[in-house]
Design a protein around this motif. Structure first.
Motif, PDB file in Angstrom:
ATOM      1  N   UNK A  25       0.849  -1.179  -0.041  1.00 14.87           N
ATOM      2  CA  UNK A  25      -0.260   0.032  -0.063  1.00 14.87           C
ATOM      3  C   UNK A  25       0.874   1.433  -0.079  1.00 14.87           C
ATOM      4  N   UNK A  26       2.053   1.173   0.602  1.00 14.55           N
ATOM      5  CA  UNK A  26       2.942   2.408   0.684  1.00 14.55           C
ATOM      6  C   UNK A  26       3.402   2.990  -0.735  1.00 14.55           C
ATOM      7  N   UNK A  27       3.454   1.878  -1.641  1.00 18.29           N
ATOM      8  CA  UNK A  27       3.899   2.195  -2.962  1.00 18.29           C
ATOM      9  C   UNK A  27       2.746   3.155  -3.721  1.00 18.29           C
ATOM     10  N   UNK A  28       1.666   3.315  -3.436  1.00 16.12           N
ATOM     11  CA  UNK A  28       0.501   3.732  -4.082  1.00 16.12           C
ATOM     12  C   UNK A  28       0.242   5.288  -3.960  1.00 16.12           C
ATOM     13  N   UNK A  29      -0.089   5.902  -5.008  1.00 12.63           N
ATOM     14  CA  UNK A  29      -0.544   7.326  -5.116  1.00 12.63           C
ATOM     15  C   UNK A  29      -1.812   7.214  -5.412  1.00 12.63           C
ATOM     16  N   UNK A  30      -2.882   7.673  -4.645  1.00 12.10           N
ATOM     17  CA  UNK A  30      -4.222   7.646  -4.946  1.00 12.10           C
ATOM     18  C   UNK A  30      -5.064   8.687  -5.389  1.00 12.10           C
ATOM     19  N   UNK A  31      -5.427   8.861  -6.692  1.00 12.22           N
ATOM     20  CA  UNK A  31      -6.336  10.016  -7.066  1.00 12.22           C
ATOM     21  C   UNK A  31      -7.533   9.948  -6.380  1.00 12.22           C
ATOM     22  N   UNK A  32      -7.747  11.156  -5.502  1.00 11.32           N
ATOM     23  CA  UNK A  32      -9.171  11.159  -4.582  1.00 11.32           C
ATOM     24  C   UNK A  32      -9.827  12.374  -4.973  1.00 11.32           C
ATOM     25  N   UNK A  33     -11.229  12.540  -5.142  1.00 11.89           N
ATOM     26  CA  UNK A  33     -11.731  13.711  -5.172  1.00 11.89           C
ATOM     27  C   UNK A  33     -11.841  14.123  -3.809  1.00 11.89           C
ATOM     28  N   UNK A  34     -11.640  15.529  -3.705  1.00 10.49           N
ATOM     29  CA  UNK A  34     -11.873  16.320  -2.471  1.00 10.49           C
ATOM     30  C   UNK A  34     -11.050  17.541  -2.081  1.00 10.49           C
ATOM     31  N   UNK A  35     -11.510  18.300  -1.287  1.00 11.63           N
ATOM     32  CA  UNK A  35     -10.797  19.486  -1.341  1.00 11.63           C
ATOM     33  C   UNK A  35      -9.190  19.601  -0.876  1.00 11.63           C
ATOM     34  N   UNK A  36      -8.896  18.681   0.094  1.00 14.53           N
ATOM     35  CA  UNK A  36      -7.688  18.450   0.483  1.00 14.53           C
ATOM     36  C   UNK A  36      -7.270  17.193   0.917  1.00 14.53           C
ATOM     37  N   UNK A  37      -5.899  16.737   1.376  1.00 13.60           N
ATOM     38  CA  UNK A  37      -5.639  15.748   1.472  1.00 13.60           C
ATOM     39  C   UNK A  37      -6.505  14.790   2.794  1.00 13.60           C
ATOM     40  N   UNK A  38      -6.728  15.899   4.011  1.00 16.36           N
ATOM     41  CA  UNK A  38      -7.236  15.156   5.094  1.00 16.36           C
ATOM     42  C   UNK A  38      -8.678  14.770   4.527  1.00 16.36           C
ATOM     43  N   UNK A  39      -9.320  15.577   3.897  1.00 18.00           N
ATOM     44  CA  UNK A  39     -10.764  15.030   3.388  1.00 18.00           C
ATOM     45  C   UNK A  39     -10.828  13.953   2.509  1.00 18.00           C
ATOM     46  N   UNK A  40      -9.706  13.832   1.526  1.00 17.97           N
ATOM     47  CA  UNK A  40      -9.713  12.808   0.937  1.00 17.97           C
ATOM     48  C   UNK A  40      -9.387  11.526   1.674  1.00 17.97           C
ATOM     49  N   UNK A  41      -8.738  11.485   2.502  1.00 15.97           N
ATOM     50  CA  UNK A  41      -8.289  10.342   3.312  1.00 15.97           C
ATOM     51  C   UNK A  41      -9.466   9.876   3.964  1.00 15.97           C
ATOM     52  N   UNK A  42     -10.227  10.987   4.489  1.00 16.39           N
ATOM     53  CA  UNK A  42     -11.423  10.445   5.393  1.00 16.39           C
ATOM     54  C   UNK A  42     -12.467   9.962   4.445  1.00 16.39           C
ATOM     55  N   UNK A  43     -12.593  10.274   3.117  1.00 22.82           N
ATOM     56  CA  UNK A  43     -13.561   9.828   2.134  1.00 22.82           C
ATOM     57  C   UNK A  43     -12.915   8.128   1.983  1.00 22.82           C
ATOM     58  N   UNK A  44     -11.626   8.123   1.901  1.00 18.52           N
ATOM     59  CA  UNK A  44     -10.958   7.022   1.497  1.00 18.52           C
ATOM     60  C   UNK A  44     -11.201   5.810   2.453  1.00 18.52           C
ATOM     61  N   UNK A  45     -11.076   6.410   3.757  1.00 24.56           N
ATOM     62  CA  UNK A  45     -11.170   5.418   5.032  1.00 24.56           C
ATOM     63  C   UNK A  45     -12.955   5.077   5.136  1.00 24.56           C
ATOM     64  N   UNK A  46     -13.591   5.987   4.845  1.00 21.15           N
ATOM     65  CA  UNK A  46     -15.132   5.621   4.994  1.00 21.15           C
ATOM     66  C   UNK A  46     -15.285   4.462   3.683  1.00 21.15           C
ATOM     67  N   UNK A  47     -14.945   4.563   2.540  1.00 26.13           N
ATOM     68  CA  UNK A  47     -15.047   3.342   1.719  1.00 26.13           C
ATOM     69  C   UNK A  47     -14.482   2.098   2.250  1.00 26.13           C
TER      70      UNK A  47
END
Ligand SMILES: NC(=O)c1ccc[n+]([C@@H]2O[C@H](COP(=O)([O-])OP(=O)(O)OC[C@H]3O[C@@H](n4cnc5c(N)ncnc54)[C@H](OP(=O)(O)O)[C@@H]3O)[C@@H](O)[C@H]2O)c1
Length: 382
Positions: A25-47
């Motif tokens: 997983x540490x090799x990955x860069x995820x493109x995620x829709x969201x206003x900033x990194x924290x919001x994107x991580x939260x969206x990812x965690x929720x999924x």
């Protein structure tokens, strides 16, 4: 570095959780829709919580690097991490069956924006693009469909989504021949072989509805191609990692060996004690009398005349046009690579019915937005 799009979705979430489990997983860069990194991580965690549990999901979502943004922003993205990308797994798409415009913007323009940025990635070894097996268009009846280039744009399609996915493949092939492109086309991805419908009940509600009404516009000798999300995402890892693939286009499908005949479908639901109407009644998809039969069965089984049930009936008729083709997708190429064969639908139907064990209408809500249903109006019957 591996760039993954679609990590907040059904298949992408499963794919990323595989990476967490296999320690990459540490090799990955995820493109995620969201206003900033924290919001994107939260969206990812929720999924990811749907693919595991909240604690595991939070830890998993903290392992990868995050690129906030959408596909369309990629063509001009100056983010230097993109220059280090060696592999791309492009899972993101607009999968809505109702959209006419955004499927083209996201599935075609978005994919081409990614491809334009990929052109400048000097270390790129593989661009794994996720298509759909149904990009073949509305196929002839009772067929085993083989991998072939997408048909011309004028071909009949049941929904604009599949037409846009076909167009994306064509545009990639003609506009970016220099990219190390491999196309994976899943068939119908439903449920998870262990977690059932916890990650998503998309499409599964429809299979329950088929059994619950017992009326379908198919041939009694017909079949359908269904694969679970965990088997599908594992095959995407195989296609990403194997250096010497024999082809650049693969169905990721049940194929001949694991296709589900309607007889096996009916028997599997019966064996699970699902509330069905059996034996099933089959009718010709071109027969209006048959559709009247379906409507009567639907009214019988879904008695409330509310917006949710009306929308679900529209959704069911659309999905029935797919099932009426009675087709499956040849997976000889995939199996010849030595990858694991798909399980039978009957083998993962039990977990899908048990988890989360909600009603057909509740499960339909997962897809209702795809049929322009306003969820704020939903009062789901228990
Ligand atoms: N599910 C199936 O039965 C099936 C069958 C055959 C092929 N496929 C293909 O498999 C892929 C995944 O399907 P799925 O069922 O997992 O879909 P999904 O659950 O709807 O997920 C779609 C993903 O794409 C992302 N996305 C949408 N528009 C985007 C944009 N403009 N920029 C960046 N990300 C965007 C979504 O992000 P947000 O969270 O921000 O919306 C989400 O992560 C698709 O390419 C689909 O065509 C699926």
């Amino acid at each position: 570095m591996i760039l993954l799009t679609g990590g907040t979705g059904f298949l992408g979430g499963s794919f990323y959780m595989d990476a967490v489990r296999n320690g990459t997983a540490e090799d990955y860069l995820l493109l995620v829709r969201g206003p900033n990194e924290a919001a994107c991580r939260a969206r990812l965690a929720s999924n990811l919580a749907r693919h595991s549990d909240p604690e595991t999901a939070k830890a998993a979502a903290s392992l990868c690097a995050i690129l906030p943004g959408d596909l369309q922003s990629l063509a001009t993205s100056p983010d230097p991490r993109l220059d280090a990308v060696s592999h791309i797994v492009h899972i993101a798409a607009d999968t809505s069956f109702d959209s006419r415009h955004s499927v083209w913007q996201i599935n075609v323009d978005g994919t081409l924006a990614l491809a334009a940025r990929a052109r400048r990635m000097k270390h790129l070894k593989r661009f794994l693009h996720i298509g759909t097996a149904f990009c073949c268009g509305e196929a002839p009846h009772l067929e085993m469909v083989h991998e072939a280039p997408p048909p011309p744009t004028g071909t009949a399609h049941i929904v604009e989504y599949t037409r846009s996915k076909a167009a994306a493949e064509m545009a990639l092939a003609s506009g970016f021949p220099e990219l190390p492109l491999v196309v994976a086309r899943p068939s119908i991805v439903v449920g998870h072989s262990k977690l059932g419908c916890q990650p998503s009940s998309s499409i599964f509600w429809f299979f329950r509805l088929v059994d619950h009404t017992g009326v379908l516009p198919c041939s009694p000798n017909g079949f359908i191609d269904i694969v679970p999300v965990d088997w599908t995402s594992a095959r995407l890892h195989d296609l990403l990692r194997k250096p010497d693939l024999k082809h650049s286009l693969y169905h990721v499908s049940a194929g001949w060996g694991s296709r589900t005949t309607w007889a096996a479908f009916e028997a599997a639901f019966a064996q699970q004690g699902h509330d069905g109407v059996r034996p099933y009644t089959f009718f010709d998809r071109d027969d209006p009398q048959g559709w009247r039969l379906f409507s009567a069965a639907y009214r019988d089984r879904f008695t409330k005349r509310d917006a949710l049930n009306r929308t679900m009936s529209v959704g069911a008729r659309k999905y029935h046009r797919f099932t009426a083709q009675d087709i499956a997708f040849d997976n000889t190429r995939l199996l010849a690579e030595g990858f694991e064969a798909p399980p039978l639908f009957a083998d993962f139907l039990g977990p899908c019915l048990a988890n989360p064990g909600t009603s057909i209408s509740e499960q339909f809500l997962e897809d209702a937005g795809s049929f322009e249903f306003d969820e704020s109006l939903a009062k789901v019957p228990a």
